[in-house]
Design a protein around this motif. Sequence first.
Motif, PDB file in Angstrom:
ATOM      1  N   CYS A   1      -0.556   7.457   7.710  1.00 53.71           N
ATOM      2  CA  CYS A   1      -0.096   6.014   8.264  1.00 53.71           C
ATOM      3  C   CYS A   1      -1.003   5.346   9.185  1.00 53.71           C
ATOM      4  O   CYS A   1      -1.189   5.393  10.035  1.00 53.71           O
ATOM      5  CB  CYS A   1       1.291   6.791   9.323  1.00 53.71           C
ATOM      6  SG  CYS A   1       2.168   5.176   9.986  1.00 53.71           S
TER       7      CYS A   1
ATOM      8  N   ILE B   1       0.732  -0.828   0.249  1.00 51.50           N
ATOM      9  CA  ILE B   1      -0.417   0.097   0.035  1.00 51.50           C
ATOM     10  C   ILE B   1       0.858   1.290   0.128  1.00 51.50           C
ATOM     11  O   ILE B   1       0.261   2.358  -0.258  1.00 51.50           O
ATOM     12  CB  ILE B   1      -1.307   0.159   0.979  1.00 51.50           C
ATOM     13  CG1 ILE B   1      -0.284  -0.399   2.816  1.00 51.50           C
ATOM     14  CG2 ILE B   1      -2.132  -1.182   0.679  1.00 51.50           C
ATOM     15  CD1 ILE B   1      -1.169   0.617   3.738  1.00 51.50           C
TER      16      ILE B   1
ATOM     17  N   PHE C   1      -4.184  -3.598  12.846  1.00 54.68           N
ATOM     18  CA  PHE C   1      -4.488  -2.136  14.075  1.00 54.68           C
ATOM     19  C   PHE C   1      -5.548  -2.211  14.843  1.00 54.68           C
ATOM     20  O   PHE C   1      -5.484  -1.180  15.374  1.00 54.68           O
ATOM     21  CB  PHE C   1      -3.711  -1.059  13.093  1.00 54.68           C
ATOM     22  CG  PHE C   1      -2.805  -1.201  12.491  1.00 54.68           C
ATOM     23  CD1 PHE C   1      -1.165  -1.053  12.995  1.00 54.68           C
ATOM     24  CD2 PHE C   1      -2.004  -1.331  11.064  1.00 54.68           C
ATOM     25  CE1 PHE C   1      -0.498  -0.970  12.063  1.00 54.68           C
ATOM     26  CE2 PHE C   1      -1.672  -1.672  10.430  1.00 54.68           C
ATOM     27  CZ  PHE C   1      -0.189  -1.335  11.320  1.00 54.68           C
TER      28      PHE C   1
ATOM     29  N   VAL D   1       4.629  -3.050   6.164  1.00 57.47           N
ATOM     30  CA  VAL D   1       4.131  -2.946   7.269  1.00 57.47           C
ATOM     31  C   VAL D   1       5.741  -3.366   7.661  1.00 57.47           C
ATOM     32  O   VAL D   1       6.020  -2.659   8.728  1.00 57.47           O
ATOM     33  CB  VAL D   1       3.143  -3.942   7.738  1.00 57.47           C
ATOM     34  CG1 VAL D   1       3.561  -4.283   9.641  1.00 57.47           C
ATOM     35  CG2 VAL D   1       2.032  -3.966   7.166  1.00 57.47           C
TER      36      VAL D   1
ATOM     37  N   LEU E   1       9.709  10.538   8.488  1.00 53.61           N
ATOM     38  CA  LEU E   1      10.062  10.610   7.261  1.00 53.61           C
ATOM     39  C   LEU E   1       9.688  12.400   6.881  1.00 53.61           C
ATOM     40  O   LEU E   1       8.853  12.812   6.631  1.00 53.61           O
ATOM     41  CB  LEU E   1       8.781   9.740   6.731  1.00 53.61           C
ATOM     42  CG  LEU E   1       8.286   8.735   6.618  1.00 53.61           C
ATOM     43  CD1 LEU E   1       7.272   8.071   5.586  1.00 53.61           C
ATOM     44  CD2 LEU E   1      10.104   7.763   5.125  1.00 53.61           C
TER      45      LEU E   1
ATOM     46  N   ARG F   1       2.252  13.081  -3.596  1.00 58.05           N
ATOM     47  CA  ARG F   1       1.451  13.508  -4.111  1.00 58.05           C
ATOM     48  C   ARG F   1       1.514  13.362  -5.346  1.00 58.05           C
ATOM     49  O   ARG F   1       1.793  14.485  -6.126  1.00 58.05           O
ATOM     50  CB  ARG F   1       0.086  14.121  -2.852  1.00 58.05           C
ATOM     51  CG  ARG F   1       0.252  13.879  -1.498  1.00 58.05           C
ATOM     52  CD  ARG F   1      -0.011  12.056  -1.840  1.00 58.05           C
ATOM     53  NE  ARG F   1      -0.659  12.010  -0.180  1.00 58.05           N
ATOM     54  CZ  ARG F   1      -0.287  11.683   0.260  1.00 58.05           C
ATOM     55  NH1 ARG F   1       1.189  11.031   0.334  1.00 58.05           N
ATOM     56  NH2 ARG F   1      -0.060  11.170   1.650  1.00 58.05           N
TER      57      ARG F   1
HETATM   58  C1  HEM Z   1       7.520   7.146  14.269  1.00 56.01           C
HETATM   59  C2  HEM Z   1       6.784   5.726  13.628  1.00 56.01           C
HETATM   60  C3  HEM Z   1       5.924   5.801  12.245  1.00 56.01           C
HETATM   61  C4  HEM Z   1       6.271   7.498  11.478  1.00 56.01           C
HETATM   62  C5  HEM Z   1       6.705   8.538  11.823  1.00 56.01           C
HETATM   63  C6  HEM Z   1       5.827   6.863  10.017  1.00 56.01           C
HETATM   64  C7  HEM Z   1       5.363   8.205   8.850  1.00 56.01           C
HETATM   65  C8  HEM Z   1       4.705   7.465   7.831  1.00 56.01           C
HETATM   66  C9  HEM Z   1       4.550   8.177   6.898  1.00 56.01           C
HETATM   67  C10 HEM Z   1       4.526  10.284   7.141  1.00 56.01           C
HETATM   68  C11 HEM Z   1       3.556   7.738   6.290  1.00 56.01           C
HETATM   69  C12 HEM Z   1       3.047   8.574   4.631  1.00 56.01           C
HETATM   70  C13 HEM Z   1       3.601   8.157   3.783  1.00 56.01           C
HETATM   71  C14 HEM Z   1       3.227   9.545   2.857  1.00 56.01           C
HETATM   72  O1  HEM Z   1       2.198   9.630   3.054  1.00 56.01           O
HETATM   73  O2  HEM Z   1       3.215   8.602   1.472  1.00 56.01           O
HETATM   74  C15 HEM Z   1       3.056   6.582   6.702  1.00 56.01           C
HETATM   75  C16 HEM Z   1       3.058   5.039   6.035  1.00 56.01           C
HETATM   76  C17 HEM Z   1       2.397   3.627   6.203  1.00 56.01           C
HETATM   77  N1  HEM Z   1       3.178   3.517   7.428  1.00 56.01           N
HETATM   78 FE1  HEM Z   1       4.532   4.512   9.170  1.00 56.01          FE
HETATM   79  N2  HEM Z   1       5.449   5.464  10.244  1.00 56.01           N
HETATM   80  C18 HEM Z   1       5.873   5.016  11.738  1.00 56.01           C
HETATM   81  C19 HEM Z   1       5.154   3.752  12.410  1.00 56.01           C
HETATM   82  C20 HEM Z   1       4.909   3.105  11.205  1.00 56.01           C
HETATM   83  C21 HEM Z   1       4.334   2.135  11.910  1.00 56.01           C
HETATM   84  C22 HEM Z   1       4.872   1.467  13.947  1.00 56.01           C
HETATM   85  C23 HEM Z   1       3.092   0.702  10.533  1.00 56.01           C
HETATM   86  C24 HEM Z   1       3.175  -0.344  11.061  1.00 56.01           C
HETATM   87  C25 HEM Z   1       3.223  -1.164  11.722  1.00 56.01           C
HETATM   88  C26 HEM Z   1       3.635   1.728   9.970  1.00 56.01           C
HETATM   89  C27 HEM Z   1       3.126   1.421   8.573  1.00 56.01           C
HETATM   90  C28 HEM Z   1       2.538   2.142   7.598  1.00 56.01           C
HETATM   91  C29 HEM Z   1       2.083   2.152   6.452  1.00 56.01           C
HETATM   92  C30 HEM Z   1       1.548   0.310   5.518  1.00 56.01           C
HETATM   93  C31 HEM Z   1       2.428   2.812   5.123  1.00 56.01           C
HETATM   94  C32 HEM Z   1       1.425   3.140   3.908  1.00 56.01           C
HETATM   95  C33 HEM Z   1      -0.165   3.755   4.081  1.00 56.01           C
HETATM   96  C34 HEM Z   1      -0.630   4.242   2.702  1.00 56.01           C
HETATM   97  O3  HEM Z   1       0.578   4.534   2.043  1.00 56.01           O
HETATM   98  O4  HEM Z   1      -2.190   4.009   2.786  1.00 56.01           O
HETATM   99  N3  HEM Z   1       3.773   2.417   9.855  1.00 56.01           N
HETATM  100  N4  HEM Z   1       3.939   6.017   7.798  1.00 56.01           N
END
Ligand code: HEM
Length: 394
Positions: free
Chosen positions: A337, A5, A25, A194, A265, A270
């Motif tokens: 996220c 995803i 989740f 993930v 990040l 987009r």
């Molecule tokens: C400090 C912890 C975390 C930060 C700062 C973070 C930050 C982010 C950000 C900024 C995005 C969106 C990126 C975008 O908009 O292009 C994202 C997407 C995602 N994150 Fe996290 N994340 C964290 C922890 C986690 C954890 C713990 C998991 C899973 C166990 C996770 C799984 C995902 C997934 C699967 C996406 C894709 C969602 C999508 O595109 O629909 N993240 N994360």
Amino acid sequence: MGDGIFTNRMFHEWKMNRKLVSSGFKFSMLKSFVPIFYEEAKFLSQVLYEKRENNTDECEISWAISMATLEMIGRTALDVKFNAQKNAKHVFVENLHVILKVWEYRMLHPWFLNKSIFQLSSLKRKHDISQLKIYNFIDDLVQRKITGLKNNINNLEEHNKESIGLKSKSFIEIMLENRHQMTFNQLRDEIITVMIGGQDTTGMTNACIIFMLAHHQDVQNKVLEELLTIFSSGDPDRQLTYDDLQKMEYLERVIKETMRHFPPLPLFGRNVEKETMIGGYLIPAGSTFLIFPALLHFNAQIYPDPEKFNPDNFLPEACRSRHPYSFLPFSAGYRNCPGYKYAMLQMKTVISTLVRSYRFYPSDKCPKPENLRIMLSTTLKFVDGCYVKIEART
Ligand code: HEM
């Protein structure tokens, strides 16, 4: 991450798969992960203490923390123990490192982002070998889970499951139960997404929080005060629970303030489908729009005195006075996220467990936060490691 995803550009496919990933989740799932977070955090505190230099108490913390978060995500997402904190060699961990290194190299040498140049490079061959090994590992795991589910014994025998402390289902089991028409390749891509999404991000943030606590003793004192109140009744060394985590309001503000300073990040993009006007600027259709939380978070119109480390920026009234999108470490909107709550629970567990055992001080190897050198690769990374001094609480 293939068509997982995070990277999927097909809206309908993304929507369906996002729903599936989100099912992992749910509140009950997250709650059941807390004992695992705690067990690994306790182990981490031992590792860090043993790692510190005896005469100076100095310790590079980022590697050990990264291994701990990897172990946590391995156990909660895959139901597998990598023994990463014990430096065991695991096929998934070793090859994930190779792939992330290749990724980092491409970011720092952007001509390798060109597919044709990358295709011809030895880097690509290295990448493909590791990718194949990861695929084989996940495929094999999925097959064993499916057999387990068919036999109604949840893959690993119950006694084994008990022994690694997982009382609830893992992501992989939830996904297998709900996957319906999802192909195996897609399932594999989601699982890897993930795993990658959940590891480096929380690892980096945990290290930055400890670093900021070391450099802001007043904030560290307040975190400790809150923890002493929470653990004041009964055995002060008792295991933490999900309810304890809910009471850590000040620590939550510290975590958010750290992510304001160091969003793991620091930029994301987009695609612009339709011509759009934003703030008087015309954004043409077909362009890529880059959002920089790292810059947004230092905008003095939003955060007065933005360079100051001030957890009170996240007091409820301060948050209410700002636009909801002024703080974007987890992005916002449809593609935000899904691991936000998982991350907060995990980070609160790690930091509270470490602060209950140790006091952190600045290291001579990095005397001020301004000296901390970080770079952007896949996520924010430390250029020269992250050093603090560690002293056991008596
Ligand atoms: C400090 C912890 C975390 C930060 C700062 C973070 C930050 C982010 C950000 C900024 C995005 C969106 C990126 C975008 O908009 O292009 C994202 C997407 C995602 N994150 Fe996290 N994340 C964290 C922890 C986690 C954890 C713990 C998991 C899973 C166990 C996770 C799984 C995902 C997934 C699967 C996406 C894709 C969602 C999508 O595109 O629909 N993240 N994360």
